[in-house]
Design an enzyme around this catalytic site. Structure first.
Site, PDB file in Angstrom:
ATOM      1  N   CYS A   1      36.560  44.975  34.371  1.00 34.96           N
ATOM      2  CA  CYS A   1      37.834  45.161  35.071  1.00 34.96           C
ATOM      3  C   CYS A   1      37.715  46.415  35.936  1.00 34.96           C
ATOM      4  CB  CYS A   1      39.010  45.233  34.095  1.00 34.96           C
ATOM      5  SG  CYS A   1      38.940  46.601  32.920  1.00 34.96           S
TER       6      CYS A   1
ATOM      7  N   ASN B   1      38.134  49.779  32.868  1.00 39.23           N
ATOM      8  CA  ASN B   1      37.498  49.587  31.546  1.00 39.23           C
ATOM      9  C   ASN B   1      38.268  50.287  30.425  1.00 39.23           C
ATOM     10  OD1 ASN B   1      34.269  50.280  29.944  1.00 39.23           O
ATOM     11  ND2 ASN B   1      35.546  48.483  29.746  1.00 39.23           N
TER      12      ASN B   1
ATOM     13  N   CYS C   1      41.893  48.895  29.884  1.00 41.67           N
ATOM     14  CA  CYS C   1      42.965  47.965  29.486  1.00 41.67           C
ATOM     15  C   CYS C   1      42.446  46.548  29.214  1.00 41.67           C
ATOM     16  CB  CYS C   1      44.056  47.900  30.566  1.00 41.67           C
ATOM     17  SG  CYS C   1      44.930  49.458  30.818  1.00 41.67           S
ATOM     18  N   ARG C   2      42.038  45.843  30.281  1.00 42.47           N
ATOM     19  CA  ARG C   2      41.722  44.417  30.143  1.00 42.47           C
ATOM     20  C   ARG C   2      40.339  44.156  29.554  1.00 42.47           C
ATOM     21  NH1 ARG C   2      42.977  43.190  36.261  1.00 42.47           N
ATOM     22  NH2 ARG C   2      42.173  45.328  36.299  1.00 42.47           N
ATOM     23  N   SER C   3      39.294  44.743  30.145  1.00 45.03           N
ATOM     24  CA  SER C   3      37.944  44.378  29.681  1.00 45.03           C
ATOM     25  C   SER C   3      37.643  44.851  28.255  1.00 45.03           C
ATOM     26  CB  SER C   3      36.855  44.808  30.675  1.00 45.03           C
ATOM     27  OG  SER C   3      36.855  46.186  30.904  1.00 45.03           O
TER      28      SER C   3
ATOM     29  N   ASP D   1      46.671  43.109  36.099  1.00 45.12           N
ATOM     30  CA  ASP D   1      46.446  44.483  35.649  1.00 45.12           C
ATOM     31  C   ASP D   1      47.717  44.989  34.962  1.00 45.12           C
ATOM     32  OD1 ASP D   1      45.998  47.149  35.350  1.00 45.12           O
ATOM     33  OD2 ASP D   1      45.232  47.457  37.377  1.00 45.12           O
TER      34      ASP D   1
HETATM   35  P1  4NP Z   1      41.998  48.045  33.635  1.00 47.68           P
HETATM   36  O1  4NP Z   1      43.373  48.757  34.028  1.00 47.68           O
HETATM   37  O2  4NP Z   1      41.256  47.798  34.938  1.00 47.68           O
HETATM   38  O3  4NP Z   1      42.438  46.768  32.998  1.00 47.68           O
HETATM   39  O4  4NP Z   1      41.273  48.962  32.698  1.00 47.68           O
HETATM   40  C1  4NP Z   1      43.438  49.902  34.801  1.00 47.68           C
HETATM   41  C2  4NP Z   1      43.183  51.121  34.236  1.00 47.68           C
HETATM   42  C3  4NP Z   1      43.288  52.283  34.989  1.00 47.68           C
HETATM   43  C4  4NP Z   1      43.664  52.202  36.315  1.00 47.68           C
HETATM   44  C5  4NP Z   1      43.912  50.976  36.881  1.00 47.68           C
HETATM   45  C6  4NP Z   1      43.794  49.826  36.128  1.00 47.68           C
HETATM   46  N1  4NP Z   1      43.801  53.383  37.079  1.00 47.68           N
HETATM   47  O5  4NP Z   1      44.195  53.278  38.259  1.00 47.68           O
HETATM   48  O6  4NP Z   1      43.537  54.477  36.569  1.00 47.68           O
END
Ligand code: 4NP
Length: 157
Positions: free
Chosen positions: A7, A10, A12-14, A123
């Site tokens: 994602c 790294n 939240c989702r992955s 997201d």
């Molecule tokens: P992820 O979510 O891609 O599912 O881990 C996010 C985590 C952090 C951010 C964006 C999306 N960020 O902008 O910091």
């Protein structure tokens, strides 16, 4: 079989996809290794987001040993399948492929449950907690299907 979940951050989702896929590998007794990474380096070495830890825990999965890392182009050599969470992750990774063989390893994860639709795992970072339950359910369905298909492949041998 080596599987990488990717994602943006790294956190939240992955990490959820990694934790769920590892749980499915136990459930189906399949021999796979699973890792996750982010296309961005914002959160390198951090634990998963507390909301991801909580939704995983609620579903019997511990992801607290995971630490964020950034995707590297060598991952295309090491892994057999690389699942992107959304279009943005997909195009970011596709731009780093050097051969058709590498590109064939790459797909958006929800194409497993919704073939050809290129649906994103949304997201949840800026959203509420419902977002995380929703993400968990989508990833649980996709990982279940991936595990079933790998189990079927093993049996066919
Ligand atoms: P992820 O979510 O891609 O599912 O881990 C996010 C985590 C952090 C951010 C964006 C999306 N960020 O902008 O910091």
């Amino acid at each position: 079989m080596k599987i990488l979940m990717v994602c943006l951050g790294n956190i939240c989702r992955s990490p959820l996809a990694e934790g769920i896929m590892k749980a499915k590998s136990k459930k189906y007794n399949i021999d796979i290794s699973v890792d996750s990474a982010g296309t961005a380096a914002y959160h390198v070495d951090e634990m998963p987001d507390p909301r991801s830890i909580e939704v995983a825990r609620k579903n019997g999965i511990d992801i607290t040993d995971q630490r964020a890392r950034k995707f590297k182009t060598e991952d295309f050599h090491h892994f057999d399948r690389i699942y992107a969470m959304d279009e943005s992750n997909y195009y970011d990774l596709a731009a780093q492929t050097q051969t058709d063989h590498e590109k064939e390893k790459l797909d958006m994860i929800l194409n497993v449950t919704h073939p050809g639709q290129n649906k994103p795992v949304p997201d949840p970072y800026y959203g509420g907690k419902d977002g995380f339950d929703n993400v968990f359910a989508m990833l649980d369905n996709a990982c279940e299907k991936i595990a079933q298909e790998i189990a079927d492949l093993h049996q066919a041998k």
